[in-house]
Design a protein around this motif. Structure first.
Motif, short mmCIF file in Angstrom:
data_model
loop_
_atom_site.label_atom_id
_atom_site.label_comp_id
_atom_site.label_asym_id
_atom_site.label_seq_id
_atom_site.Cartn_x
_atom_site.Cartn_y
_atom_site.Cartn_z
N ARG A 302 0.83 -1.21 0.00
CA ARG A 302 0.00 0.00 0.00
C ARG A 302 0.86 1.25 0.00
O ARG A 302 0.67 2.17 -0.80
CB ARG A 302 -0.92 -0.01 1.22
CG ARG A 302 -1.73 1.27 1.40
CD ARG A 302 -2.44 1.30 2.75
NE ARG A 302 -3.35 0.19 2.89
CZ ARG A 302 -3.22 -0.78 3.81
NH1 ARG A 302 -2.19 -0.76 4.65
NH2 ARG A 302 -4.10 -1.75 3.90
N ASP A 355 -6.67 -2.24 -0.59
CA ASP A 355 -6.46 -1.02 -1.37
C ASP A 355 -5.15 -0.98 -2.16
O ASP A 355 -5.06 -0.29 -3.16
CB ASP A 355 -6.57 0.22 -0.49
CG ASP A 355 -5.81 0.12 0.82
OD1 ASP A 355 -5.23 -0.92 1.10
OD2 ASP A 355 -5.82 1.11 1.58
N TRP A 359 -4.61 0.81 -5.76
CA TRP A 359 -3.65 1.90 -5.96
C TRP A 359 -2.69 1.58 -7.11
O TRP A 359 -2.13 2.49 -7.73
CB TRP A 359 -2.86 2.16 -4.67
CG TRP A 359 -3.58 3.05 -3.70
CD1 TRP A 359 -4.06 2.71 -2.46
CD2 TRP A 359 -3.91 4.43 -3.88
NE1 TRP A 359 -4.65 3.78 -1.86
CE2 TRP A 359 -4.59 4.85 -2.71
CE3 TRP A 359 -3.72 5.34 -4.91
CZ2 TRP A 359 -5.06 6.16 -2.54
CZ3 TRP A 359 -4.18 6.65 -4.75
CH2 TRP A 359 -4.84 7.04 -3.58
N THR A 417 -7.97 -1.99 5.07
CA THR A 417 -7.81 -0.67 4.47
C THR A 417 -6.61 0.02 5.12
O THR A 417 -5.97 -0.51 6.02
CB THR A 417 -9.07 0.20 4.67
OG1 THR A 417 -9.17 0.60 6.05
CG2 THR A 417 -10.32 -0.56 4.26
N GLU A 437 -13.32 5.15 0.20
CA GLU A 437 -12.10 5.32 -0.62
C GLU A 437 -11.81 4.07 -1.44
O GLU A 437 -11.29 4.16 -2.56
CB GLU A 437 -10.89 5.70 0.25
CG GLU A 437 -10.16 4.57 0.93
CD GLU A 437 -10.86 4.05 2.18
OE1 GLU A 437 -10.25 3.25 2.90
OE2 GLU A 437 -12.02 4.43 2.43
N ILE A 438 -12.18 2.89 -0.90
CA ILE A 438 -12.00 1.65 -1.67
C ILE A 438 -12.87 1.71 -2.92
O ILE A 438 -12.45 1.30 -4.01
CB ILE A 438 -12.37 0.43 -0.80
CG1 ILE A 438 -11.46 0.34 0.43
CG2 ILE A 438 -12.32 -0.85 -1.63
CD1 ILE A 438 -9.99 0.23 0.12
N LEU A 441 -11.55 4.18 -5.48
CA LEU A 441 -10.43 3.53 -6.16
C LEU A 441 -10.93 2.45 -7.13
O LEU A 441 -10.39 2.30 -8.24
CB LEU A 441 -9.48 2.90 -5.13
CG LEU A 441 -8.59 3.88 -4.35
CD1 LEU A 441 -8.00 3.19 -3.12
CD2 LEU A 441 -7.47 4.42 -5.24
N ASN A 503 -11.52 9.89 4.18
CA ASN A 503 -11.50 8.95 3.06
C ASN A 503 -12.33 9.42 1.87
O ASN A 503 -12.05 9.05 0.72
CB ASN A 503 -11.99 7.59 3.53
CG ASN A 503 -11.17 7.07 4.70
OD1 ASN A 503 -9.96 6.95 4.61
ND2 ASN A 503 -11.83 6.79 5.82
#
Length: 651
Positions: A302, A355, A359, A417, A437-438, A441, A503
């Motif tokens: 991450r 995540d 990313w 996360t 935020e997941i 993404l 987030n």
């Protein structure tokens, strides 16, 4: 940095760090009194960057001039501070290399310290900068321990073999040897234990805070006007008897190569030098990687994906970027990127992150925007497609796609996360379901895949496109609440978690937007009002009953506060990107960003770890850095903003 007449307590809170590019480092306070069990002058990874051993804790130095001794060292013991060498320290400068200026009545001394790039070698240079000769004694204090451990008096014999100008040391039979090498003078055996050093920073963290060091003997040498004494600590026999001038020139050339010669702004160039400390060569994968933070973090998936956006992509380091991306892609398993590589034979690769894999898509997208490497994108499109299909079909930790097109993840007892604190089996912020935020993404990964397919003439998988459309049509209904901000975690069949956290900023900062500008502005305004500080974004609003304003104490106290209000500088990377997305990137808005970053700039030069950005700050009164003193994604945040928006033009 002027040191003279400064309070000792303040000086003990200032640290310096020097790294070697393979995970090793040297570090202490600016007065060279160790305040952490992680401090040492030679911290050497045996299996880079893993298996770090501290071999040399510090050195004690004293000057003999006109029959009077002046002790330059500072030690904080349990009962007292002794000696009090800060009275002779006039100045400390971090660049181009760590340099101390000492002076007393009739004498002055300059000390420099650096590590040789890509080697477990620390070099100390002492120069007589006064007009008269004096005698100097240097007493190396030794340990042999994991860098996570404190060292206590024991039966290690520290056997040594003596040559003319170096000694070879074994802490105990069959231990890894290391060397002390010097350019002139006499080594005098004088064995002793130094006991009960007090490590204040460890006491604050609720860790073991008393340590002992061992002395075999000391080096004694006369220095005439302008004369140098070289002292080297190394695990590399090939670095014995190397000329000091050559080693120093090599180091200075390396530092200069890190700077952007087209940029006049010193802050940006200093950030580049600081950011390079995180780039390391990993032996087990034979590739580049990124240390998450010093002193105690390793390289994680991450952190690497987020940090490389600023550390290697924004700075134009194509080779390092490609090396990091290729390594992680090589280790894909069940559609997931590893969160941690094995450091020893027989260890398993760890895949406990949801995540990091997502990313990867952002990093690949920014890589392609920066370098226009269409061939590399085409080469890896099948792997990216396999990731998305694995998530759609379901993979580890119940990660799967819901009927609404959202990405769900989580199981009891697992932290997936970035809000990943877990202590004594207790997951502080489990966030099981569809974290905001997941899902921002996830949507961006779907869009990036389709864009890559179009530019590479690669037939996009039909199901992926359908899920993207379904996601977009459902996102606002489930995530945007009546109060005008985004829910933190959505469980489609239950009430959402409406905790006000940072987030949601990713829904505005990432390349493919999910909301219109009016709604983005409303969210940004609330984030600014409730979470923004001079040093980063709070991880939870202060009005929340779960908010914890101080990060201190034992492991439980610290981990339960870690994501419950603690301020995180790395979030500024996407907060200010969101600000520029919403308000436009022009001279006025860029000036506003530069002005807002001034406190972090001051922190970088004058607080905590000189030339570093801390991992976190307290949530209630964010003034002093907490956690790691030098954090990869904290520095990367500033580099990315300065690089991509040319903020250095406004310095």
């Amino acid at each position: 940095m002027k040191i003279e007449n400064q309070d000792l307590t303040a000086l003990l809170n200032l640290e310096w760090l020097e790294t070697n590019g393979i995970g090793g480092y040297a570090s202490s306070s600016v007065v060279c009194a160790n305040t952490r069990k992680y401090h040492g002058l030679l911290v050497a990874p045996n299996n880079p960057p893993a298996d770090k051993k501290i071999l040399v804790a510090k050195v004690e130095e004293r000057i003999l001039f006109k029959n009077t001794y002046s002790d330059l060292s500072v030690n904080q013991y349990v009962e007292a501070v002794h000696p009090t060498g800060q009275q002779f320290l006039k100045e400390f400068n971090r660049l181009p290399m760590a340099t101390w200026e000492y002076g007393g009545k009739g004498w002055s001394l300059r000390k420099k310290l650096f590590m040789v790039p890509d080697n477990n070698t620390t070099v100390l240079l002492y120069e007589n900068t006064s007009k008269k000769p004096f005698e100097i004694e240097v007493h190396p204090l030794l340990v042999f321990k994991s860098f996570h451990a404190a060292f206590s008096k024991n039966d290690f014999d520290f056997y040594y073999e003596k040559e003319i100008k170096h000694i070879k040391i074994y802490a105990y039979p069959d231990s890894m040897p290391f060397y002390v090498d010097w350019s002139q003078g006499e080594f005098i055996e004088d064995r002793a234990w130094y006991e009960n050093f007090k490590l204040e920073k460890e006491e604050y963290r609720g860790q073991e805070s008393i340590e002992d060091y061992y002395r075999i003997g000391y080096l004694k040498s006369e220095l005439k006007k302008g004369q140098h004494l070289k002292l080297v600590f190394t695990t590399e026999e090939s670095f014995l008897d190397k000329a000091a001038s050559g080693l120093e020139k090599k180091k200075l050339k390396h530092i200069e190569s890190l700077r952007d010669e087209k940029v006049k702004g010193s802050f940006y160039n200093d950030l580049l030098v600081s950011g390079n400390q995180f780039l390391i060569d990993r032996k087990s994968t034979n590739s580049k990687s990124i240390i998450a933070g010093y002193h105690w973090f390793m390289d994680w998936g991450r952190d690497a994906m987020i940090s490389m956006r600023g550390l290697t992509i924004a700075t134009g380091d194509k080779n390092a970027s490609k090396s990091i991306l290729s390594t992680f892609i090589k280790y894909l398993d069940k559609g997931m990127l590893p969160n941690r590589f094995p450091n020893e034979d027989g260890q398993d690769v760890e895949y406990n992150t949801i995540d990091a894999t997502l990313w990867l898509f952002i990093a690949m997208y920014e890589y392609n925007k920066k370098f226009g490497d269409a061939a590399y994108i085409a080469e890896n499109l099948s792997a990216l497609e396999a990731i998305l299909l694995a998530h759609i079909q379901g993979t580890r930790y119940d990660i799967h796609v819901t009927p609404e097109g959202f990405l769900w993840g989580g199981e009891e007892g697992w932290q997936l996360t970035w809000m990943d604190a877990k202590v004594d089996g207790y997951v502080v912020t489990p966030r099981i379901g569809c974290p905001v935020e997941i899902n921002a993404l996830w949507y961006n990964a779907l869009c990036i895949y389709e864009e890559f397919c179009e530019s590479s003439y690669f037939g996009a998988h039909k199901e992926i496109g359908e899920i993207r459309k379904r996601f977009k049509s459902n996102f606002e209904d489930y995530f945007l609440n009546d109060e005008g901000y985004l829910n933190d975690v959505v469980v489609p069949t239950q009430n959402p978690d409406k905790s006000f956290r940072p987030n949601q900023i990713y829904a505005i900062s990432l390349p493919f937007p999910l909301l219109n500008k009016k709604k983005e502005k409303a969210i940004l305004a609330q984030v600014s009002d409730k979470l923004l500080t001079n040093y980063g974004l709070r991880s939870l609003e202060m009005a929340d009953p779960e908010f914890k304003g101080t990060y201190a104490g034992n492991q439980w106290d610290r981990d339960t506060a870690y994501h419950q209000g603690t301020v995180w500088p790395f979030l500024l990377m996407d907060y200010w990107q969101a600000y520029l997305n919403v308000n436009g990137s022009n001279k006025e808005t860029r000036k506003a960003v530069v002005k807002a970053l001034e406190p972090l700039k001051n922190h970088f030069y004058n607080a905590d770890c000189i030339m570093g950005i801390s991992e976190i700050f307290d949530g209630k009164s964010p003034y002093s850095g907490r956690g790691c003193v030098q954090q990869a994604w904290s520095v990367a945040a500033l580099i990315k903003l300065y690089s991509e928006h040319k903020l250095y033009e406004l310095e």
